[in-house]
Design a protein around this motif. Structure first.
Motif, PDB file in Angstrom:
ATOM      1  N   ARG A   2      -8.728  19.721 -29.112  1.00 62.27           N
ATOM      2  CA  ARG A   2      -7.384  20.315 -29.153  1.00 62.27           C
ATOM      3  C   ARG A   2      -6.934  20.783 -27.778  1.00 62.27           C
ATOM      4  NH1 ARG A   2      -6.785  23.361 -35.046  1.00 62.27           N
ATOM      5  NH2 ARG A   2      -7.382  21.529 -36.259  1.00 62.27           N
ATOM      6  N   GLU A   3      -7.172  19.915 -26.809  1.00 62.72           N
ATOM      7  CA  GLU A   3      -6.767  20.172 -25.433  1.00 62.72           C
ATOM      8  C   GLU A   3      -5.889  19.030 -24.941  1.00 62.72           C
ATOM      9  OE1 GLU A   3     -10.315  20.524 -23.192  1.00 62.72           O
ATOM     10  OE2 GLU A   3     -10.795  22.545 -23.915  1.00 62.72           O
ATOM     11  N   PHE A   4      -5.003  19.339 -24.014  1.00 62.65           N
ATOM     12  CA  PHE A   4      -4.174  18.311 -23.411  1.00 62.65           C
ATOM     13  C   PHE A   4      -4.950  17.652 -22.270  1.00 62.65           C
ATOM     14  CE2 PHE A   4      -1.057  21.086 -25.377  1.00 62.65           C
ATOM     15  CZ  PHE A   4      -0.181  20.173 -25.953  1.00 62.65           C
ATOM     16  N   ILE A  24       1.895  21.559 -39.079  1.00 63.81           N
ATOM     17  CA  ILE A  24       1.988  21.292 -40.510  1.00 63.81           C
ATOM     18  C   ILE A  24       0.904  22.075 -41.223  1.00 63.81           C
ATOM     19  CG2 ILE A  24       1.918  19.517 -42.318  1.00 63.81           C
ATOM     20  CD1 ILE A  24       4.309  19.270 -40.420  1.00 63.81           C
ATOM     21  N   ASP A  25       1.300  22.954 -42.118  1.00 64.45           N
ATOM     22  CA  ASP A  25       0.332  23.721 -42.896  1.00 64.45           C
ATOM     23  C   ASP A  25      -0.527  22.769 -43.725  1.00 64.45           C
ATOM     24  OD1 ASP A  25      -0.288  25.164 -45.699  1.00 64.45           O
ATOM     25  OD2 ASP A  25      -0.234  26.667 -44.100  1.00 64.45           O
ATOM     26  N   ASN A  57       3.252  23.946 -32.511  1.00 61.27           N
ATOM     27  CA  ASN A  57       1.895  23.408 -32.642  1.00 61.27           C
ATOM     28  C   ASN A  57       1.052  23.664 -31.398  1.00 61.27           C
ATOM     29  OD1 ASN A  57      -0.070  22.210 -34.195  1.00 61.27           O
ATOM     30  ND2 ASN A  57       0.504  20.124 -33.668  1.00 61.27           N
ATOM     31  N   ILE A  58       1.419  24.653 -30.603  1.00 61.18           N
ATOM     32  CA  ILE A  58       0.624  25.011 -29.433  1.00 61.18           C
ATOM     33  C   ILE A  58       0.362  26.504 -29.431  1.00 61.18           C
ATOM     34  CG2 ILE A  58       1.449  23.107 -28.000  1.00 61.18           C
ATOM     35  CD1 ILE A  58       3.318  25.083 -26.610  1.00 61.18           C
ATOM     36  N   ILE A  59      -0.742  26.870 -28.812  1.00 66.41           N
ATOM     37  CA  ILE A  59      -1.124  28.277 -28.668  1.00 66.41           C
ATOM     38  C   ILE A  59      -1.222  28.569 -27.174  1.00 66.41           C
ATOM     39  CG2 ILE A  59      -2.872  30.028 -29.141  1.00 66.41           C
ATOM     40  CD1 ILE A  59      -3.758  28.333 -31.528  1.00 66.41           C
ATOM     41  N   ILE A  71      -3.863  23.090 -28.589  1.00 63.01           N
ATOM     42  CA  ILE A  71      -3.163  22.566 -29.752  1.00 63.01           C
ATOM     43  C   ILE A  71      -3.591  23.355 -30.975  1.00 63.01           C
ATOM     44  CG2 ILE A  71      -2.753  20.514 -31.153  1.00 63.01           C
ATOM     45  CD1 ILE A  71      -3.476  18.875 -28.618  1.00 63.01           C
ATOM     46  N   ARG A  72      -2.628  23.765 -31.758  1.00 60.25           N
ATOM     47  CA  ARG A  72      -2.878  24.681 -32.872  1.00 60.25           C
ATOM     48  C   ARG A  72      -3.427  23.990 -34.111  1.00 60.25           C
ATOM     49  NH1 ARG A  72       2.057  27.776 -35.930  1.00 60.25           N
ATOM     50  NH2 ARG A  72       0.839  28.888 -37.524  1.00 60.25           N
TER      51      ARG A  72
END
Length: 305
Positions: free
Chosen positions: A58-60, A256-257, A270-272, A280-281
């Protein structure tokens, strides 16, 4: 089988590498059964590594710092073709099979003095995918710096071999990145450009290709330098109108839940934010990442929405 070369193009940090990383995910989530298969080990390993960063870590991905030539085959659903004449005509079902070479270059290579090798690669490409980051443009205002120098040199090279042509022969897909950012989404909502396609409503808002040019025009007005308005003028100057299409894209999509599998207009980012950059969340839900590739690869209009 058709061979196409597509070059990714844009300012440093505009999202070229992240766009590549999201492409396999977009294909796996697409309902039209497209797949991307690497033609060599280097291309396969590179793309798998980039995609794993998005999905598992979950990283760019980090910005590209050197030229990468990645070779793939696009495999799509069978298409019906008719062969022969009159009574001897036969119906043949063939799978869509497109050779795809992607040239990913560091954004800095697209400055006012692009190298001859870069212009050679762009000249040989069938399609150009230009990434426009409206958030970067608002903060830095330098998209035009990485736009005009390349186009003027490219036009010079093309006219040297065909002086009768006033415009470039390439297809151009203009991708407005970070559509998931509230500032970009709010602009599209204010302009009443949000699509209501029932097939994608559970994943959040969309902007159709027909409406994306208006979104692009509006976002160019908030450039930090005031030069972004010349981007659209340059596109019209160098490319035939029928050879240009605009897309509102996002590599990661909206949050999206997982329990409800629904888009929440009150909780869609969708990002933290982190001390350094963002994480990325939730799950990666690319928006209009596959579509410009299919259009540049000259697939039938029914395959591209």
């Amino acid at each position: 089988m058709t061979n196409h070369r597509i070059s990714l193009w844009g300012a440093p940090g505009s999202g070229k590498t992240t766009f590549l990383a999201a492409l396999p995910i977009a294909m796996m989530r697409n309902k039209r059964d497209w797949a991307l298969v690497a033609k060599d080990d280097a291309s396969g390993v590179r793309l798998a590594s980039l995609t794993a960063q998005l999905v598992r870590e979950r990283e760019f991905p980090k910005m590209t710092n050197q030229l990468e030539v990645l070779d793939y085959v696009l495999l799509g659903p069978p298409r019906v073709r008719r062969r022969g004449w009159f009574f001897r005509r036969a119906t043949v079902t063939e799978p869509a099979h497109v050779d795809l070479s992607i040239f990913d270059l560091p954004g800095g290579a697209f400055g006012n003095s692009p190298t001859s090798d870069l212009i050679d690669d762009l000249t040989a490409s069938h399609g150009l995918l230009f990434l426009f980051d409206p958030i970067r443009e608002f903060q830095s205002g330098d998209s035009f710096d990485y736009f005009y120098g390349v186009l003027s040199r490219l036009a010079q090279r093309v006219m040297a071999s065909d002086a009768s042509s006033a415009r470039l022969p390439h297809r151009l897909a203009v991708c407005i990145t970070k559509f998931d950012d509230p500032r970009v989404l709010n602009t599209a909502e204010r302009l009443n450009l949000i699509a209501t396609d029932p097939d994608v409503s559970h994943q959040g808002p969309r902007v159709s290709s027909d409406a994306a040019e208006e979104l692009f025009r509006s976002l160019c007005t908030v450039s930090a330098s005031g030069n972004a308005d010349m981007l659209l003028r340059g596109i019209r100057q160098f490319f035939r109108p029928e050879q240009v299409r605009f897309f509102a894209t996002s590599a990661i999509g909206f949050y999206i839940d997982q329990r409800r599998q629904a888009y929440d207009s009150e909780d869609f980012q969708n990002i933290i934010p982190m001390k350094e950059g963002h994480r990325i969340r939730g799950s990666v839900q690319p928006i209009n990442v596959l579509e410009p590739i299919l259009w540049l690869a000259d697939q039938p209009a029914a395959d591209v929405k």
